[in-house]
Design a protein around this motif. Sequence first.
Motif, PDB file in Angstrom:
ATOM      1  N   GLY A  27       2.941   6.264   4.909  1.00  0.00           N
ATOM      2  CA  GLY A  27       1.836   6.058   3.979  1.00  0.00           C
ATOM      3  C   GLY A  27       1.111   4.741   4.170  1.00  0.00           C
ATOM      4  O   GLY A  27       0.044   4.531   3.610  1.00  0.00           O
ATOM      5  N   PHE A  63      -2.752   1.040   2.396  1.00  0.00           N
ATOM      6  CA  PHE A  63      -1.822   2.152   2.216  1.00  0.00           C
ATOM      7  C   PHE A  63      -2.457   3.314   1.459  1.00  0.00           C
ATOM      8  O   PHE A  63      -3.454   3.140   0.761  1.00  0.00           O
ATOM      9  N   GLN A  64      -1.833   4.484   1.633  1.00  0.00           N
ATOM     10  CA  GLN A  64      -2.277   5.705   0.959  1.00  0.00           C
ATOM     11  C   GLN A  64      -1.422   5.922  -0.289  1.00  0.00           C
ATOM     12  O   GLN A  64      -0.250   6.294  -0.178  1.00  0.00           O
ATOM     13  N   ILE A  67       0.858   8.898  -0.796  1.00  0.00           N
ATOM     14  CA  ILE A  67       2.100   8.991  -0.020  1.00  0.00           C
ATOM     15  C   ILE A  67       3.104   7.928  -0.450  1.00  0.00           C
ATOM     16  O   ILE A  67       4.293   8.192  -0.597  1.00  0.00           O
ATOM     17  N   VAL A  68       2.643   6.697  -0.638  1.00  0.00           N
ATOM     18  CA  VAL A  68       3.510   5.601  -1.078  1.00  0.00           C
ATOM     19  C   VAL A  68       2.775   4.818  -2.162  1.00  0.00           C
ATOM     20  O   VAL A  68       1.625   4.415  -1.974  1.00  0.00           O
TER      21      VAL A  68
END
Length: 177
Positions: A27, A63-64, A67-68
């Motif tokens: 992520g 970061f995404q 996802i995280v």
Amino acid sequence: MNAEFEIAYLAGGCFWCTEAVFKRVPGVLDVTPGYTGGTIKNPAYREICTGRTGHAEVIRIRFQPAIVSYRELLDLFFMTHDPTTLNRQGHDIGTQYRSAIFTVDQEQEFIALQSIKQWDKAATYSQPIVTQVVPFEVFYPAEVEHKDYFDLHPEQSYCQFVIVPKLEKLKAYLNSL
């Protein structure tokens, strides 16, 4: 914040270490080592090392959140460095090696403060957490020779003795999910 990605700024000692850890997190889109929290514009590594500029070695994490989450990044942050030592990580001593979270908005500040409370309450560490939570102001990317340092120099003793144990903690955590 952009729904596709967010930005986090973390200082947990040497940015070679933190970059090596966070670039391996699912992520995370990219990690850039650099400097923030100081008094001069466009500092250089040689100036940061004096400890007189007030900057911390920091990483910018893109970061995404699908996802995280930011909170999960903070948990990894607290797992992979010692947040109880003021202005040092192991043999790296000075304000440039302080533990700090530079927040980009009130939501990040709230999450960071809650995270610290929860980690202190869990008594994971024998001493209280001294990590600073500071509003982010400006980021200066580090010189090119600091980017991907561990990946380019894995055989160096600093990498073997300091970074590899952090990567092992990350791997154990990711395998436990």
